[in-house]
Design an enzyme around this catalytic site. Structure first.
Site, PDB file in Angstrom:
ATOM      1  N   CYS A  30       0.834  -1.208   0.000  1.00  0.00           N
ATOM      2  CA  CYS A  30       0.000   0.000   0.000  1.00  0.00           C
ATOM      3  C   CYS A  30       0.872   1.264   0.000  1.00  0.00           C
ATOM      4  CB  CYS A  30      -0.900  -0.038   1.235  1.00  0.00           C
ATOM      5  SG  CYS A  30      -1.795   1.483   1.578  1.00  0.00           S
ATOM      6  N   CYS A  33      -0.085   3.950   2.547  1.00  0.00           N
ATOM      7  CA  CYS A  33       0.329   3.544   3.902  1.00  0.00           C
ATOM      8  C   CYS A  33       1.763   3.975   4.163  1.00  0.00           C
ATOM      9  CB  CYS A  33       0.226   2.030   4.066  1.00  0.00           C
ATOM     10  SG  CYS A  33      -1.424   1.348   3.874  1.00  0.00           S
TER      11      CYS A  33
END
Length: 107
Positions: A30, A33
């Protein structure tokens, strides 16, 4: 960055904590993230006396992800007295916004 928690130690590290806990539900794949990591690291330093910030890898810990109905990454969830009290989904928060958000729950 931060302490990592798993399905196995989530109850001890998060639910049993006497401090406010921010759980960062993240994944290795991700990008957003990873973009939040430096911000969360700064916030952890700013609020170390009030808040524990921990990371939970969603791919390795499906029980906790399912229990709290996490469907998108990153998801930031605040736990207070063993209960989820608020959450934000996505990586759009600045350090200042996160500090203000956490301080409203730490009071």
């Amino acid at each position: 960055m931060g302490q990592h928690v798993t399905d196995a130690d989530f109850a001890n590290q998060v639910l049993a904590s006497d401090k406010l806990v921010l759980v960062d539900f993240w994944a290795e794949w991700c990008g957003p993230c990873k973009a939040m990591d430096p911000i969360l690291e700064q916030v952890a330093g700013d609020l170390a006396d009030k808040v524990n910030i921990v990371k939970l890898d969603v791919d390795s810990n499906p029980s906790t992800v399912t229990q709290y109905n996490v469907r998108a990454m990153p998801t930031l969830m605040i736990f207070k007295n063993g209960q989820p009290v608020d959450m934000k989904v996505g990586a759009g928060q600045s350090r200042v916004q996160l500090v203000k958000w956490l301080e409203t729950h730490a009071a």
